[in-house]
Design a protein around this motif. Structure first.
Motif, PDB file in Angstrom:
ATOM      1  N   PRO A 249      44.199 115.571  25.881  1.00  0.00           N
ATOM      2  CA  PRO A 249      44.279 115.004  27.235  1.00  0.00           C
ATOM      3  C   PRO A 249      42.925 114.551  27.771  1.00  0.00           C
ATOM      4  O   PRO A 249      42.828 113.512  28.422  1.00  0.00           O
ATOM      5  CB  PRO A 249      44.861 116.150  28.075  1.00  0.00           C
ATOM      6  N   MET A 250      41.866 115.294  27.502  1.00  0.00           N
ATOM      7  CA  MET A 250      40.549 114.886  27.979  1.00  0.00           C
ATOM      8  C   MET A 250      40.065 113.622  27.272  1.00  0.00           C
ATOM      9  O   MET A 250      39.428 112.759  27.892  1.00  0.00           O
ATOM     10  CB  MET A 250      39.549 116.022  27.771  1.00  0.00           C
ATOM     11  N   GLY A 251      40.357 113.519  25.976  1.00  0.00           N
ATOM     12  CA  GLY A 251      39.974 112.307  25.255  1.00  0.00           C
ATOM     13  C   GLY A 251      40.666 111.075  25.795  1.00  0.00           C
ATOM     14  O   GLY A 251      40.025 110.033  26.016  1.00  0.00           O
ATOM     15  N   ASN A 252      41.966 111.180  26.033  1.00  0.00           N
ATOM     16  CA  ASN A 252      42.701 110.044  26.589  1.00  0.00           C
ATOM     17  C   ASN A 252      42.257 109.722  28.018  1.00  0.00           C
ATOM     18  O   ASN A 252      42.152 108.548  28.400  1.00  0.00           O
ATOM     19  CB  ASN A 252      44.203 110.340  26.566  1.00  0.00           C
ATOM     20  N   ALA A 253      41.990 110.762  28.815  1.00  0.00           N
ATOM     21  CA  ALA A 253      41.517 110.529  30.181  1.00  0.00           C
ATOM     22  C   ALA A 253      40.162 109.824  30.177  1.00  0.00           C
ATOM     23  O   ALA A 253      39.904 108.940  31.006  1.00  0.00           O
ATOM     24  CB  ALA A 253      41.422 111.854  30.938  1.00  0.00           C
ATOM     25  N   GLY A 254      39.294 110.198  29.245  1.00  0.00           N
ATOM     26  CA  GLY A 254      38.007 109.532  29.145  1.00  0.00           C
ATOM     27  C   GLY A 254      38.136 108.060  28.774  1.00  0.00           C
ATOM     28  O   GLY A 254      37.416 107.209  29.301  1.00  0.00           O
ATOM     29  N   GLN A 255      39.055 107.748  27.860  1.00  0.00           N
ATOM     30  CA  GLN A 255      39.264 106.352  27.480  1.00  0.00           C
ATOM     31  C   GLN A 255      39.780 105.524  28.652  1.00  0.00           C
ATOM     32  O   GLN A 255      39.320 104.395  28.892  1.00  0.00           O
ATOM     33  CB  GLN A 255      40.236 106.282  26.309  1.00  0.00           C
ATOM     34  N   GLN A 256      40.726 106.073  29.399  1.00  0.00           N
ATOM     35  CA  GLN A 256      41.239 105.357  30.573  1.00  0.00           C
ATOM     36  C   GLN A 256      40.148 105.179  31.634  1.00  0.00           C
ATOM     37  O   GLN A 256      40.054 104.133  32.286  1.00  0.00           O
ATOM     38  CB  GLN A 256      42.431 106.116  31.164  1.00  0.00           C
ATOM     39  N   SER A 257      39.306 106.206  31.807  1.00  0.00           N
ATOM     40  CA  SER A 257      38.220 106.105  32.779  1.00  0.00           C
ATOM     41  C   SER A 257      37.212 105.035  32.364  1.00  0.00           C
ATOM     42  O   SER A 257      36.659 104.324  33.218  1.00  0.00           O
ATOM     43  CB  SER A 257      37.523 107.464  32.914  1.00  0.00           C
ATOM     44  N   LEU A 389      36.510 109.091  38.316  1.00  0.00           N
ATOM     45  CA  LEU A 389      37.137 110.378  38.607  1.00  0.00           C
ATOM     46  C   LEU A 389      38.604 110.201  38.997  1.00  0.00           C
ATOM     47  O   LEU A 389      39.462 111.003  38.599  1.00  0.00           O
ATOM     48  CB  LEU A 389      36.376 111.085  39.731  1.00  0.00           C
ATOM     49  N   ASN A 390      38.900 109.172  39.768  1.00  0.00           N
ATOM     50  CA  ASN A 390      40.281 108.918  40.181  1.00  0.00           C
ATOM     51  C   ASN A 390      41.183 108.666  38.975  1.00  0.00           C
ATOM     52  O   ASN A 390      42.271 109.242  38.858  1.00  0.00           O
ATOM     53  CB  ASN A 390      40.314 107.734  41.130  1.00  0.00           C
ATOM     54  N   THR A 391      40.723 107.832  38.058  1.00  0.00           N
ATOM     55  CA  THR A 391      41.530 107.532  36.883  1.00  0.00           C
ATOM     56  C   THR A 391      41.709 108.761  36.005  1.00  0.00           C
ATOM     57  O   THR A 391      42.817 109.053  35.534  1.00  0.00           O
ATOM     58  CB  THR A 391      40.879 106.400  36.070  1.00  0.00           C
ATOM     59  N   GLY A 392      40.622 109.491  35.761  1.00  0.00           N
ATOM     60  CA  GLY A 392      40.718 110.675  34.913  1.00  0.00           C
ATOM     61  C   GLY A 392      41.628 111.744  35.491  1.00  0.00           C
ATOM     62  O   GLY A 392      42.453 112.334  34.780  1.00  0.00           O
ATOM     63  N   HIS A 395      45.288 110.710  35.312  1.00  0.00           N
ATOM     64  CA  HIS A 395      45.790 110.808  33.947  1.00  0.00           C
ATOM     65  C   HIS A 395      46.110 112.258  33.580  1.00  0.00           C
ATOM     66  O   HIS A 395      47.178 112.556  33.028  1.00  0.00           O
ATOM     67  CB  HIS A 395      44.739 110.242  32.990  1.00  0.00           C
ATOM     68  N   LEU A 396      45.197 113.184  33.913  1.00  0.00           N
ATOM     69  CA  LEU A 396      45.431 114.602  33.597  1.00  0.00           C
ATOM     70  C   LEU A 396      46.594 115.166  34.407  1.00  0.00           C
ATOM     71  O   LEU A 396      47.389 115.962  33.893  1.00  0.00           O
ATOM     72  CB  LEU A 396      44.162 115.400  33.876  1.00  0.00           C
ATOM     73  N   ALA A 397      46.717 114.747  35.667  1.00  0.00           N
ATOM     74  CA  ALA A 397      47.827 115.233  36.488  1.00  0.00           C
ATOM     75  C   ALA A 397      49.170 114.748  35.947  1.00  0.00           C
ATOM     76  O   ALA A 397      50.168 115.481  35.957  1.00  0.00           O
ATOM     77  CB  ALA A 397      47.635 114.786  37.937  1.00  0.00           C
ATOM     78  N   ALA A 398      49.214 113.506  35.462  1.00  0.00           N
ATOM     79  CA  ALA A 398      50.458 112.977  34.905  1.00  0.00           C
ATOM     80  C   ALA A 398      50.858 113.741  33.650  1.00  0.00           C
ATOM     81  O   ALA A 398      52.041 114.052  33.452  1.00  0.00           O
ATOM     82  CB  ALA A 398      50.299 111.492  34.589  1.00  0.00           C
ATOM     83  N   ARG A 399      49.913 114.087  32.813  1.00  0.00           N
ATOM     84  CA  ARG A 399      50.231 114.860  31.602  1.00  0.00           C
ATOM     85  C   ARG A 399      50.689 116.262  31.964  1.00  0.00           C
ATOM     86  O   ARG A 399      51.566 116.828  31.309  1.00  0.00           O
ATOM     87  CB  ARG A 399      49.024 114.916  30.680  1.00  0.00           C
ATOM     88  N   ARG A 400      50.103 116.836  32.992  1.00  0.00           N
ATOM     89  CA  ARG A 400      50.501 118.177  33.395  1.00  0.00           C
ATOM     90  C   ARG A 400      51.938 118.192  33.914  1.00  0.00           C
ATOM     91  O   ARG A 400      52.670 119.173  33.715  1.00  0.00           O
ATOM     92  CB  ARG A 400      49.541 118.701  34.465  1.00  0.00           C
ATOM     93  N   ARG A 401      52.347 117.102  34.587  1.00  0.00           N
ATOM     94  CA  ARG A 401      53.715 117.016  35.101  1.00  0.00           C
ATOM     95  C   ARG A 401      54.680 116.421  34.073  1.00  0.00           C
ATOM     96  O   ARG A 401      55.838 116.168  34.409  1.00  0.00           O
ATOM     97  CB  ARG A 401      53.733 116.156  36.366  1.00  0.00           C
ATOM     98  N   HIS A 402      54.175 116.189  32.854  1.00  0.00           N
ATOM     99  CA  HIS A 402      54.980 115.607  31.777  1.00  0.00           C
ATOM    100  C   HIS A 402      55.543 114.241  32.172  1.00  0.00           C
ATOM    101  O   HIS A 402      56.692 113.904  31.883  1.00  0.00           O
ATOM    102  CB  HIS A 402      56.130 116.550  31.393  1.00  0.00           C
ATOM    103  N   GLU A 403      54.716 113.459  32.868  1.00  0.00           N
ATOM    104  CA  GLU A 403      55.086 112.110  33.258  1.00  0.00           C
ATOM    105  C   GLU A 403      54.370 111.104  32.367  1.00  0.00           C
ATOM    106  O   GLU A 403      53.380 111.439  31.712  1.00  0.00           O
ATOM    107  CB  GLU A 403      54.715 111.864  34.728  1.00  0.00           C
TER     108      GLU A 403
END
Length: 417
Positions: A249-257, A389-392, A395-403
């Motif tokens: 999740p952190m790797g994907n969040a970093g790419q989106q950021s 920070l907003n994008t990251g 992204h992490l919140a969406a993964r936590r909610r399985h969205e």
């Protein structure tokens, strides 16, 4: 046989007596009713075990919940304050790294384009970085050369313009005397002297000597080169330091950021281009000399928040004053103010907000907060920091909610051609 029977009977009685003793030991003992506690130790034990339940019953749930959140927030604020203190101590390293990240986001599409066509990673990075440096240096050289070549005519025009202004102030509606003119000039010089530190705060706060400037430039170029060449490897190394479950999740969040940061830089270029075109067209229509050089100066100055646009606009007004007269200078001043108002209140919040997927109000507030906390450099990096920070976090919140993962910012600014 009599003695044998007697011995057997004694053994049987002893066995029965032992069994009776065992039964008596395991049998429950009935408790006698006690009106008062007979031991102070027991009373203390009962009070100790029930104190937590009594507190929970007496303290309202909302207050207990607020207290639980409060001490956690205090810990977070203390940690953030410590981090800000460390960053302030290391500002001569942190500021070049932040600028290098912005330059990497600007130049990374060109590096990717060359690599897709078979150019080696290091060669592609070197070509793009050298090309970018030459482009900026060439633009600055063009601006300086234009001013040097026209210095004689500008000086003559400046002297003539100042004489006209003095004559107008003496013979116009103000009817100022020579003594009053000298007093005005002295007051202006005194104000500039007293407010010199305020006017230069932030622009030169991070580099007080020529050595600091040179070191910062080399650090920016060096860091930008390796960010462009090995940025993905550096990010994978940092992600691998995290626990195994957090790596993906952190790797994907970093790419989106990172995509968001690239979008922000493109939006900044678009805003700067609109500023340069708006002021440049006005200068051409008014037939002001050095119109192209002034437009290029406006484009470069737009990358420096607050001060850059003000300084470049001031230069344009002064050139118009000494070459075309006070009326043209006032018109140029109106054009500069109009373009800056359009940029600050419409273009920057709208384009930046679309490019980085944050609300225009957040863009304005982040710039103001960055300016207060860290001056010009803070205003420069505030919006991209908030956007990343907003994008990251989204992204992490969406993964936590399985969205599904939120898409990267979509607009004409970030559309691939």
């Amino acid at each position: 046989m009599g003695k044998f029977d007697q011995a057997r009977e004694n053994i049987r009685r002893a066995y029965e007596a032992g069994r009776a003793t065992v039964r008596a030991a395991h049998a429950p003992v009935p408790e006698e009713p006690v009106d008062e506690p007979t031991s102070t130790d027991n009373t203390a034990h009962v009070d100790h075990t029930s104190v937590a339940s009594r507190d929970d019953a007496e303290v309202p749930h909302a207050l207990r919940l607020g207290a639980a959140w409060s001490w956690r927030l205090i810990v977070i604020l203390v940690v953030l304050g410590f981090l800000l203190w460390v960053l302030a101590k290391l500002h001569q390293v942190v500021v070049p790294i932040a600028i290098a990240l912005l330059l990497s986001a600007l130049l990374s599409p060109a590096v990717s384009w060359l690599r897709r066509r078979g150019v080696h990673r290091s060669l592609a990075t070197a070509l793009v970085l050298i090309g970018g440096v030459l482009l900026v240096a060439g633009t600055l050289t063009l601006v300086v050369t234009e001013f040097i070549n026209n210095y004689a005519s500008l000086a003559d025009s400046a002297q003539t313009g100042l004489t006209k202004i003095q004559d107008w102030l003496k013979g116009g509606m103000f009817h100022l005397s020579d003594a009053q003119m000298s007093s005005v000039v002295s007051s202006a010089q005194k104000w500039l002297t007293e407010n010199q530190s305020t006017l230069t705060t932030g622009a030169i706060a991070t580099a007080t000597t020529a050595v600091d400037v040179i070191v910062s430039i080399f650090l920016i170029l060096f860091t930008t080169f390796f960010f462009l060449r090995d940025g993905d490897k550096i990010w994978r190394f940092l992600v691998n330091l995290l626990p195994r479950d957090a790596r993906l999740p952190m790797g994907n969040a970093g790419q989106q950021s990172w995509l968001t940061l690239v979008a922000y830089v493109r939006a900044t270029i678009l805003v700067a281009f609109i500023d340069a075109v708006g002021i440049g067209v006005g200068l051409v229509i008014l037939r002001v000399e050095l119109a192209f050089a002034l437009a290029a100066l406006v484009f470069l100055g737009a990358f420096i928040p607050i001060v850059g646009a003000t300084l470049s606009g001031t230069v344009a007004v002064l050139v118009a004053l000494v070459t075309r007269g006070p009326v043209t200078a006032l018109i140029v001043l109106g054009i500069v103010i109009g373009v800056q108002q359009l940029e600050g209140h419409i273009l920057q919040p709208l384009i930046m907000g679309r490019a980085v997927s944050i609300h225009p109000l957040a863009v304005i507030l982040s710039i103001a907060a960055g300016l207060v906390l860290a001056g010009i450099i803070g205003a420069l990096i505030a919006v991209p920091l908030v956007a990343v920070l907003n994008t990251g976090i989204r992204h992490l919140a969406a993964r936590r909610r399985h969205e599904p993962d939120p898409p990267p910012p979509t607009s004409v600014v970030v559309g691939e051609g």
